[in-house]
Design a protein around this motif. Structure first.
Motif, PDB file in Angstrom:
ATOM      1  N   UNK A  31     -34.956 -36.624 -31.700  1.00 51.06           N
ATOM      2  CA  UNK A  31     -33.549 -36.509 -31.316  1.00 51.06           C
ATOM      3  C   UNK A  31     -32.743 -37.564 -32.076  1.00 51.06           C
ATOM      4  N   UNK A  32     -31.483 -37.271 -32.384  1.00 52.46           N
ATOM      5  CA  UNK A  32     -30.649 -38.269 -33.078  1.00 52.46           C
ATOM      6  C   UNK A  32     -30.658 -39.609 -32.340  1.00 52.46           C
ATOM      7  N   UNK A  33     -30.840 -40.666 -33.114  1.00 59.85           N
ATOM      8  CA  UNK A  33     -30.868 -42.014 -32.550  1.00 59.85           C
ATOM      9  C   UNK A  33     -32.236 -42.462 -32.068  1.00 59.85           C
ATOM     10  N   UNK A  34     -33.204 -41.549 -32.043  1.00 56.93           N
ATOM     11  CA  UNK A  34     -34.564 -41.908 -31.619  1.00 56.93           C
ATOM     12  C   UNK A  34     -35.313 -42.576 -32.761  1.00 56.93           C
ATOM     13  N   UNK A  35     -36.340 -43.302 -32.411  1.00 59.85           N
ATOM     14  CA  UNK A  35     -37.146 -44.021 -33.398  1.00 59.85           C
ATOM     15  C   UNK A  35     -38.023 -43.064 -34.208  1.00 59.85           C
ATOM     16  N   UNK A  36     -38.184 -43.389 -35.486  1.00 57.50           N
ATOM     17  CA  UNK A  36     -39.095 -42.636 -36.340  1.00 57.50           C
ATOM     18  C   UNK A  36     -40.330 -43.483 -36.683  1.00 57.50           C
ATOM     19  N   UNK A  37     -40.472 -44.593 -35.995  1.00 59.60           N
ATOM     20  CA  UNK A  37     -41.566 -45.529 -36.267  1.00 59.60           C
ATOM     21  C   UNK A  37     -42.937 -44.856 -36.162  1.00 59.60           C
ATOM     22  N   UNK A  38     -43.150 -44.085 -35.103  1.00 61.53           N
ATOM     23  CA  UNK A  38     -44.449 -43.433 -34.904  1.00 61.53           C
ATOM     24  C   UNK A  38     -44.723 -42.412 -36.018  1.00 61.53           C
ATOM     25  N   UNK A  39     -43.715 -41.664 -36.413  1.00 61.34           N
ATOM     26  CA  UNK A  39     -43.887 -40.696 -37.507  1.00 61.34           C
ATOM     27  C   UNK A  39     -44.268 -41.403 -38.796  1.00 61.34           C
ATOM     28  N   UNK A  40     -43.594 -42.503 -39.092  1.00 59.32           N
ATOM     29  CA  UNK A  40     -43.898 -43.248 -40.314  1.00 59.32           C
ATOM     30  C   UNK A  40     -45.308 -43.811 -40.277  1.00 59.32           C
ATOM     31  N   UNK A  41     -45.765 -44.242 -39.110  1.00 54.03           N
ATOM     32  CA  UNK A  41     -47.128 -44.763 -38.974  1.00 54.03           C
ATOM     33  C   UNK A  41     -48.145 -43.662 -39.278  1.00 54.03           C
TER      34      UNK A  41
END
Length: 82
Positions: A31-41
Motif C-alpha cells: 500500500x502507498x506509504x508502506x515499507x518495502x524493506x521486506x521486499x528488498x531483503x
C-alpha cells in the motif's frame, strides 16, 4: 498475432524461479506509504534479481519493487542512464 513487443513464455520463465513467486505480491506491491524493506531483503537473496531489474527497466514498470529497487529508485536509475 504477435507484436514485436510481446513477450514470449521463455522470456518470462525467470519469474517462476524468482523468490517473489513463492512469497506472493503483498511485499512487492505494498500500500502507498508502506515499507518495502521486506521486499528488498527477499530480492537480495534472489538469483533472478538482475534479470528482474532489467525486465522492469525495459518494460517501464512503474509500480512495486522489482530487482530490489522501488519505483523511485528505478526512476533515479533511468535518469542516470539517460
Amino acid at each position: 498475432m504477435h507484436s514485436d513487443t510481446a513477450l514470449t513464455e521463455p522470456e518470462l520463465a525467470w519469474q517462476e524461479q524468482a523468490l517473489c513467486a513463492q512469497t506472493g505480491p503483498d511485499f512487492f506491491f505494498p500500500e502507498p506509504g508502506s515499507s518495502v524493506r521486506e521486499a528488498k531483503r527477499i530480492c537480495l537473496l534472489c538469483d533472478m534479481r538482475e534479470t528482474c531489474l532489467t525486465y522492469a527497466l525495459d518494460n517501464d514498470e512503474r509500480f512495486g519493487v522489482w530487482g530490489g529497487l522501488s519505483e523511485k529508485e528505478r526512476q533515479s536509475l533511468r535518469r542516470e542512464q539517460a
